[in-house]
Design a protein around this motif. Structure first.
Motif, PDB file in Angstrom:
ATOM      1  N   ASP A 254      22.151   0.989 -35.214  1.00  0.00           N
ATOM      2  CA  ASP A 254      22.520   0.896 -33.797  1.00  0.00           C
ATOM      3  C   ASP A 254      22.439   2.261 -33.111  1.00  0.00           C
ATOM      4  O   ASP A 254      22.048   2.356 -31.949  1.00  0.00           O
ATOM      5  CB  ASP A 254      23.918   0.277 -33.643  1.00  0.00           C
ATOM      6  N   ARG A 255      22.790   3.317 -33.859  1.00  0.00           N
ATOM      7  CA  ARG A 255      22.668   4.673 -33.291  1.00  0.00           C
ATOM      8  C   ARG A 255      21.201   5.042 -33.094  1.00  0.00           C
ATOM      9  O   ARG A 255      20.813   5.621 -32.076  1.00  0.00           O
ATOM     10  CB  ARG A 255      23.335   5.690 -34.225  1.00  0.00           C
ATOM     11  N   ILE A 256      20.370   4.684 -34.085  1.00  0.00           N
ATOM     12  CA  ILE A 256      18.925   4.977 -33.991  1.00  0.00           C
ATOM     13  C   ILE A 256      18.347   4.288 -32.754  1.00  0.00           C
ATOM     14  O   ILE A 256      17.646   4.895 -31.945  1.00  0.00           O
ATOM     15  CB  ILE A 256      18.196   4.504 -35.277  1.00  0.00           C
ATOM     16  N   ASN A 257      18.679   3.001 -32.598  1.00  0.00           N
ATOM     17  CA  ASN A 257      18.096   2.248 -31.485  1.00  0.00           C
ATOM     18  C   ASN A 257      18.641   2.714 -30.137  1.00  0.00           C
ATOM     19  O   ASN A 257      17.918   2.705 -29.136  1.00  0.00           O
ATOM     20  CB  ASN A 257      18.303   0.745 -31.686  1.00  0.00           C
ATOM     21  N   ALA A 258      19.909   3.147 -30.122  1.00  0.00           N
ATOM     22  CA  ALA A 258      20.479   3.653 -28.859  1.00  0.00           C
ATOM     23  C   ALA A 258      19.731   4.914 -28.423  1.00  0.00           C
ATOM     24  O   ALA A 258      19.438   5.098 -27.236  1.00  0.00           O
ATOM     25  CB  ALA A 258      21.967   3.933 -29.034  1.00  0.00           C
ATOM     26  N   LYS A 259      19.406   5.759 -29.396  1.00  0.00           N
ATOM     27  CA  LYS A 259      18.667   6.987 -29.053  1.00  0.00           C
ATOM     28  C   LYS A 259      17.261   6.636 -28.573  1.00  0.00           C
ATOM     29  O   LYS A 259      16.758   7.198 -27.587  1.00  0.00           O
ATOM     30  CB  LYS A 259      18.616   7.910 -30.279  1.00  0.00           C
ATOM     31  N   ARG A 260      16.631   5.677 -29.224  1.00  0.00           N
ATOM     32  CA  ARG A 260      15.294   5.243 -28.796  1.00  0.00           C
ATOM     33  C   ARG A 260      15.346   4.712 -27.352  1.00  0.00           C
ATOM     34  O   ARG A 260      14.471   5.002 -26.548  1.00  0.00           O
ATOM     35  CB  ARG A 260      14.764   4.155 -29.749  1.00  0.00           C
ATOM     36  N   ARG A 261      16.391   3.948 -27.062  1.00  0.00           N
ATOM     37  CA  ARG A 261      16.539   3.381 -25.716  1.00  0.00           C
ATOM     38  C   ARG A 261      16.685   4.496 -24.668  1.00  0.00           C
ATOM     39  O   ARG A 261      16.051   4.459 -23.611  1.00  0.00           O
ATOM     40  CB  ARG A 261      17.769   2.463 -25.673  1.00  0.00           C
ATOM     41  N   GLU A 262      17.522   5.479 -24.996  1.00  0.00           N
ATOM     42  CA  GLU A 262      17.761   6.582 -24.058  1.00  0.00           C
ATOM     43  C   GLU A 262      16.437   7.300 -23.738  1.00  0.00           C
ATOM     44  O   GLU A 262      16.137   7.588 -22.573  1.00  0.00           O
ATOM     45  CB  GLU A 262      18.739   7.530 -24.765  1.00  0.00           C
TER      46      GLU A 262
END
Ligand SMILES: Cc1ncc(COP(=O)(O)O)c(C=O)c1O
Length: 380
Positions: A254-262
């Motif tokens: 979830d942290r990885i994907n949140a960074k990708r989203r940002e």
């Protein structure tokens, strides 16, 4: 110009990932064993499904799928041409026919309408792709499929959700890839996740020589070493070295994907005023969460074609990728199926114009700004 090269992607490997792999190396058990079980259970828990099997790649999962569904010459499998060639090649190897459904011009995904247009009495299987990390309209596709099985290619979509449920969850069968560029990686690896226990037990047998019991079962689960080959199968079991890396990576998905989203949102903002650059559109008509596996744009400049654009960005120290060149116009499919330009206009337009910009969790906002500045420079 940037001093150092910004690659299109770079896997994130943490000290904890390394510790987890090291623990396997010191444990005395290297191939599929307890860490496979742990990784399978963790993915099931994360996506909300019943059972899973680790495999050496998603392509291996697709190969086994063609066996389990007993694909034969004359059978048809509907899938897009604008995707990685794995499924299409596996169908071709089985002797069945890949039937290419058109994609939406701006999301690059097949739709219920484009799938319905290709269904015939010979259709044995439908394999839609959740492209770039966005979910396709899977309920709509299953509705038009009726009794025809649908297996989702979720290589890009770990962590994505559709109408509030995770891709891979519920009563679905999904195939994931953990190749080095994916949102989580095992270097090479894949997994089938399903609520269909019979299908999962077929995958288990096919992945290990057609024997129901493997070495881990014998040593640790007290199963009989006399187990026999019930049919000739393959050897597609994942090592525990890789599964431990996958489980460690999954714990921060979830942290990885949140960074990708940002980073993706920043791209959208910085590229918004560049007319020659057209990012993909979000799917419409349903709630979704994007896993942002790729940030794809279409290059529509009268002065610079996509290939020249990629080359010019490389000269500016910016790496890019091409996901993907359509399959139906590649040599084998042109020559064996007689595929010709014009068959799939939206697929072919995108095949000629798409380009994936750098996107990985250890990138910074400054890196995104460098890409945007380099794009403006090369287009000028
Ligand atoms: C859409 C899609 N499907 C399938 C695959 C195959 O995955 P693997 O490399 O694990 O065999 C990939 C890999 O890039 C992919 O992008």
């Amino acid at each position: 110009m940037r001093k150092d090269f910004l690659p299109f992607t770079r896997p994130q490997v943490t000290e904890e990932d390394i510790r987890q792999v090291e623990a396997v190396l010191r444990s005395g058990w290297l191939t599929n064993g307890p860490r496979n079980v742990e990784f399978e259970e963790a993915v099931c828990k994360y996506v909300g499904n019943r059972s899973a099997v680790c495999l050496t790649s998603e392509t291996a999962a697709m190969h086994l799928l063609t066996k389990i569904f007993d694909l034969k010459p004359g059978d048809e499998v509907i899938t897009p041409s604008l995707t990685w060639v794995s499924m299409i090649n596996m169908v071709a190897l089985s002797g069945a026919v890949p039937v290419f459904a058109e994609v939406d011009r701006d999301t690059l995904m097949v739709t219920p309408e484009t799938v319905a247009a290709k269904i015939t009495p010979r259709t044995k299987l439908i394999v839609p792709v959740h492209y770039a990390g966005a979910p396709c309209d899977i309920d709509g596709i299953r509705k038009v499929a009726g009794a025809i099985p649908v297996v989702e290619d979720a290589a890009h979509a770990l962590g994505a959700s559709y109408k509030g449920r995770k891709i891979g969850g519920g009563d679905t069968t999904c195939l994931f890839s953990f190749h080095a560029i994916k949102n989580i990686t095992t270097a090479e690896g894949g997994m089938v996740v399903s609520n269909d226990e019979k299908l999962i037990s077929d995958f288990r047998r096919w992945k290990f020589h057609g024997i129901v019991v493997d070495a881990f079962d014998r040593e640790n689960r007290g199963r009989a070493p006399q187990a026999e080959v019930s049919f000739p199968g393959f050897k597609y079991n994942l090592s525990d070295i890789q599964a431990a890396l996958g489980a460690s990576q999954l714990s921060r998905i979830d942290r990885i994907n949140a960074k990708r989203r940002e980073l993706a949102m920043l791209y959208r903002e910085l590229l918004a005023d560049i007319e020659e650059i057209k990012p993909l559109a979000d799917p419409s008509g349903y709630d979704f969460e994007h896993a942002w596996h790729l940030f794809i744009v279409r290059v529509v400049s009268p002065k610079l074609d996509r290939d020249a654009f990629m080359k010019a960005l490389k000269a500016e120290n910016i790496g890019t990728g091409l996901h993907f060149r359509c399959a139906h116009l590649q040599k084998y499919y042109r020559e064996t199926m007689g595929c010709r330009p014009g068959m799939l206009p939206a697929t072919e337009f995108n095949s000629d114009h798409i380009c994936s910009l750098p996107l990985f969790p250890d990138m910074t906002g400054d890196d995104v700004a460098d890409v945007a500045a380099a794009i403006k420079k090369v287009l000028a």
